[in-house]
Write a protein that holds these residues in place. Sequence first.
Motif, PDB file in Angstrom:
ATOM      1  N   TYR A 190       3.829   1.807   2.367  1.00 41.58           N
ATOM      2  CA  TYR A 190       4.989   2.593   1.917  1.00 41.58           C
ATOM      3  C   TYR A 190       4.511   4.047   1.859  1.00 41.58           C
ATOM      4  CZ  TYR A 190       6.251  -2.141   0.586  1.00 41.58           C
ATOM      5  OH  TYR A 190       6.503  -3.495   0.616  1.00 41.58           O
ATOM      6  N   VAL A 191       5.001   4.871   2.780  1.00 40.71           N
ATOM      7  CA  VAL A 191       4.380   6.169   3.033  1.00 40.71           C
ATOM      8  C   VAL A 191       5.153   7.285   2.340  1.00 40.71           C
ATOM      9  CG1 VAL A 191       3.473   7.700   4.802  1.00 40.71           C
ATOM     10  CG2 VAL A 191       3.667   5.249   5.270  1.00 40.71           C
ATOM     11  N   ILE A 192       4.374   8.124   1.619  1.00 43.19           N
ATOM     12  CA  ILE A 192       4.946   9.272   0.918  1.00 43.19           C
ATOM     13  C   ILE A 192       4.437  10.562   1.557  1.00 43.19           C
ATOM     14  CG2 ILE A 192       5.129   7.985  -1.240  1.00 43.19           C
ATOM     15  CD1 ILE A 192       2.660   9.512  -2.252  1.00 43.19           C
ATOM     16  N   GLY A 193       4.981  11.682   1.108  1.00 39.46           N
ATOM     17  CA  GLY A 193       4.509  12.982   1.575  1.00 39.46           C
ATOM     18  C   GLY A 193       5.493  13.656   2.510  1.00 39.46           C
ATOM     19  N   ARG A 194       5.327  14.951   2.666  1.00 39.93           N
ATOM     20  CA  ARG A 194       6.218  15.726   3.526  1.00 39.93           C
ATOM     21  C   ARG A 194       6.088  15.331   4.992  1.00 39.93           C
ATOM     22  NH1 ARG A 194       4.956  20.804   0.501  1.00 39.93           N
ATOM     23  NH2 ARG A 194       3.699  21.431   2.292  1.00 39.93           N
ATOM     24  N   GLU A 195       4.911  14.814   5.367  1.00 37.45           N
ATOM     25  CA  GLU A 195       4.689  14.396   6.751  1.00 37.45           C
ATOM     26  C   GLU A 195       4.602  12.876   6.846  1.00 37.45           C
ATOM     27  OE1 GLU A 195       1.170  16.470   7.864  1.00 37.45           O
ATOM     28  OE2 GLU A 195       2.108  18.457   7.697  1.00 37.45           O
ATOM     29  N   TRP A 238       0.815  -1.216   0.000  1.00 38.99           N
ATOM     30  CA  TRP A 238       0.000   0.000   0.000  1.00 38.99           C
ATOM     31  C   TRP A 238       0.848   1.265   0.000  1.00 38.99           C
ATOM     32  CZ3 TRP A 238      -2.759   1.929   4.998  1.00 38.99           C
ATOM     33  CH2 TRP A 238      -3.584   3.027   4.697  1.00 38.99           C
ATOM     34  N   ILE A 239       0.733   2.052  -1.055  1.00 39.59           N
ATOM     35  CA  ILE A 239       1.387   3.360  -1.115  1.00 39.59           C
ATOM     36  C   ILE A 239       0.369   4.400  -0.667  1.00 39.59           C
ATOM     37  CG2 ILE A 239       2.502   5.064  -2.601  1.00 39.59           C
ATOM     38  CD1 ILE A 239       3.499   2.759  -4.319  1.00 39.59           C
ATOM     39  N   CYS A 240       0.714   5.128   0.391  1.00 37.21           N
ATOM     40  CA  CYS A 240      -0.242   6.047   1.003  1.00 37.21           C
ATOM     41  C   CYS A 240       0.494   7.273   1.533  1.00 37.21           C
ATOM     42  CB  CYS A 240      -1.003   5.360   2.142  1.00 37.21           C
ATOM     43  SG  CYS A 240       0.069   4.673   3.426  1.00 37.21           S
ATOM     44  N   GLY A 241      -0.294   8.253   1.970  1.00 34.75           N
ATOM     45  CA  GLY A 241       0.290   9.458   2.558  1.00 34.75           C
ATOM     46  C   GLY A 241       0.099  10.680   1.690  1.00 34.75           C
ATOM     47  N   GLY A 242       0.355  11.813   2.277  1.00 33.76           N
ATOM     48  CA  GLY A 242       0.159  13.099   1.624  1.00 33.76           C
ATOM     49  C   GLY A 242      -0.277  14.110   2.659  1.00 33.76           C
ATOM     50  N   LEU A 243      -1.118  15.033   2.250  1.00 31.46           N
ATOM     51  CA  LEU A 243      -1.624  16.063   3.142  1.00 31.46           C
ATOM     52  C   LEU A 243      -2.849  15.505   3.861  1.00 31.46           C
ATOM     53  CD1 LEU A 243      -0.929  19.013   3.883  1.00 31.46           C
ATOM     54  CD2 LEU A 243      -2.624  19.721   2.192  1.00 31.46           C
ATOM     55  N   ALA A 244      -2.659  15.128   5.135  1.00 33.65           N
ATOM     56  CA  ALA A 244      -3.719  14.446   5.877  1.00 33.65           C
ATOM     57  C   ALA A 244      -4.916  15.357   6.102  1.00 33.65           C
ATOM     58  CB  ALA A 244      -3.181  13.951   7.209  1.00 33.65           C
ATOM     59  N   LYS A 245      -6.110  14.751   6.077  1.00 28.81           N
ATOM     60  CA  LYS A 245      -7.343  15.491   6.324  1.00 28.81           C
ATOM     61  C   LYS A 245      -7.790  15.300   7.769  1.00 28.81           C
ATOM     62  CE  LYS A 245      -8.896  15.446   1.530  1.00 28.81           C
ATOM     63  NZ  LYS A 245     -10.016  15.212   0.597  1.00 28.81           N
ATOM     64  N   GLY A 268       5.000  11.083  10.397  1.00 25.27           N
ATOM     65  CA  GLY A 268       3.826  11.173  11.253  1.00 25.27           C
ATOM     66  C   GLY A 268       2.676  10.321  10.753  1.00 25.27           C
ATOM     67  N   PHE A 269       2.495  10.277   9.445  1.00 26.17           N
ATOM     68  CA  PHE A 269       1.449   9.456   8.839  1.00 26.17           C
ATOM     69  C   PHE A 269       1.694   7.985   9.159  1.00 26.17           C
ATOM     70  CE2 PHE A 269      -1.174   7.514   5.612  1.00 26.17           C
ATOM     71  CZ  PHE A 269      -2.150   8.451   5.296  1.00 26.17           C
ATOM     72  N   ALA A 270       2.968   7.548   9.070  1.00 26.03           N
ATOM     73  CA  ALA A 270       3.315   6.152   9.337  1.00 26.03           C
ATOM     74  C   ALA A 270       3.032   5.785  10.793  1.00 26.03           C
ATOM     75  CB  ALA A 270       4.780   5.909   8.999  1.00 26.03           C
ATOM     76  N   ILE A 271       3.287   6.712  11.709  1.00 28.57           N
ATOM     77  CA  ILE A 271       3.018   6.452  13.129  1.00 28.57           C
ATOM     78  C   ILE A 271       1.532   6.198  13.363  1.00 28.57           C
ATOM     79  CG2 ILE A 271       3.003   7.553  15.412  1.00 28.57           C
ATOM     80  CD1 ILE A 271       5.641   8.905  14.601  1.00 28.57           C
ATOM     81  N   ASP A 272       0.683   6.911  12.616  1.00 28.18           N
ATOM     82  CA  ASP A 272      -0.769   6.750  12.781  1.00 28.18           C
ATOM     83  C   ASP A 272      -1.295   5.426  12.237  1.00 28.18           C
ATOM     84  OD1 ASP A 272      -0.973   9.176  14.037  1.00 28.18           O
ATOM     85  OD2 ASP A 272      -1.525  10.276  12.220  1.00 28.18           O
ATOM     86  N   ALA A 288       5.014  -0.319   8.309  1.00 31.40           N
ATOM     87  CA  ALA A 288       5.103   0.848   7.424  1.00 31.40           C
ATOM     88  C   ALA A 288       6.552   1.272   7.242  1.00 31.40           C
ATOM     89  CB  ALA A 288       4.297   2.007   7.990  1.00 31.40           C
ATOM     90  N   GLU A 289       6.870   1.645   6.015  1.00 33.93           N
ATOM     91  CA  GLU A 289       8.195   2.152   5.678  1.00 33.93           C
ATOM     92  C   GLU A 289       8.054   3.578   5.161  1.00 33.93           C
ATOM     93  OE1 GLU A 289      11.802   1.223   2.469  1.00 33.93           O
ATOM     94  OE2 GLU A 289      10.409  -0.380   3.063  1.00 33.93           O
ATOM     95  N   VAL A 290       8.817   4.494   5.729  1.00 31.15           N
ATOM     96  CA  VAL A 290       8.784   5.889   5.300  1.00 31.15           C
ATOM     97  C   VAL A 290       9.620   6.025   4.033  1.00 31.15           C
ATOM     98  CG1 VAL A 290       9.390   8.258   5.898  1.00 31.15           C
ATOM     99  CG2 VAL A 290       8.400   6.751   7.629  1.00 31.15           C
ATOM    100  N   CYS A 291       8.957   6.385   2.933  1.00 29.88           N
ATOM    101  CA  CYS A 291       9.642   6.512   1.649  1.00 29.88           C
ATOM    102  C   CYS A 291       9.708   7.960   1.164  1.00 29.88           C
ATOM    103  CB  CYS A 291       8.927   5.673   0.593  1.00 29.88           C
ATOM    104  SG  CYS A 291       8.902   3.901   0.964  1.00 29.88           S
TER     105      CYS A 291
END
Length: 471
Positions: free
Chosen positions: A395-400, A369-376, A403-407, A413-416
């Motif tokens: 596999y988490v993308i985005g500037r944050e 799963w590729i996820c992440g970005g500007l969280a709502k 933090g997204f991976a922690i949630d 989860a791997e921070v990419c």
Amino acid sequence: MIPVKGVEGARIGVLGLGRSGLIAARALRAGGAVPICWDDNPAAREKAESEGFETADLSRADTVGSLASLIVSPGIPHLYPTPNPVVALALQQGVPVDNDIGLFFRSLADVEWGDFDVEPKVIAVTGSNGKSTTSALIHHILEHVGRDSQLAGNIGRGVLDIDPPGDGGVVVLELSSYQTDLARALTPDVAVFTNLSPDHLDRHGGPGGYFAAKRRLFAEGGPDCAIVGVDEPQGQYLANQLSEGPADDRVIRISSGQKLGGPGWLVYARKGFLTEWRKGKQVASIDLRGVPGLPGAHNHQNACAAYAACRTLGLAPRVIEAAFHSFAGLPHRSQIVGEANGVRFVNDSKATNVDAAAKALSAFENIRWICGGLAKEGGLDDLLPAAEAHVRKAYVIGREAAGFAIDLRGIEAEVCTDMATAVARAMADAEEGDTVLLAPAAASFDQYDNFEQRGDDFTAQVTRLIGGGAG
């Protein structure tokens, strides 16, 4: 083009000169109005001026006060979180505020319709998720049977940019909450409500305002037929408000995942089968499991909505079923963009909120799963059950991204951070039978201009790495 009616000689402000604003200005001019255009972007003003439109700073009280009305583009707030200053001036001075959707509905009908064998129809689709696919699917079905159909609104062409519909023509509109909230006229023949989940809450002052914006499509003009998804309390409430009783078949209740009962008109999907009931009798059943363009329960809900809309036009179930099988789906919505070594790559970049992402996750097994970005707003808790059941690794993308991976509690989860890294890491880990799925559960604006650009990047990375095997 649909020339705007009842505006001859009127000075009408047009605020925002993107696609819908510029088309509205053209349609107003075609109807004899004098559009007074403004956009904070100088390049947008120059484009309007190059087409001969007058531009004037609409933030001046004397300018706004001279207008017969003000037409506002969808992205410009008119109430929450705070009104745009130009809109605020119009409200203070009693200048009517409208948008292109309102202009469309008051201008579409023509005296020529009296000579048609079949009067044109408008089908309008709204909801949090699935409205684009539902609208496109209705349009596809109508084209499949040779019916004159045009797709417009939040998808396809601008509403005022379409051709005047001919004998028996159908206009299919996708309408966002931004569009339904402000339109002063909303009179579709058939209105569709797919579902509701938290989204755009700042723009509507909370969930109640968001639902109220959607509800206006049904309350303002009173469609001849309403198709309502009843998988959430808001849909159940809306169907109840519109219906005169359980057997009132002006309201078609639809669902994905639950069997509906009662004497009314019902369309639901369970275990991959779409079923239609009317007056207590089963009318039709369609196996959706082998329809490649409509994978997963969320797309089965879209199929129910589109099926019901086309049934109101008199199309036969088997004709609709045949059209389902030739529907290719929409880009960025459960779109299969490639396959290599038994691994599928699916682009669902449009899954910008938690509910849409959860539905995408539920449609596939063994997900990278590729996820992440500007969280709502609202966090990720509501999608964790689907993620735990279907995701092998995120596999988490985005500037944050961190933090997204922690949630993502309980999910490896791997921070990419960037898309290229995420696709490469997911591909390296993937095994035969896995699906690499982009379903961000977040907005794209931290790294991309829009969700389409994000999906295109995913597709490009996949194509590059699998060596042209995408298809």
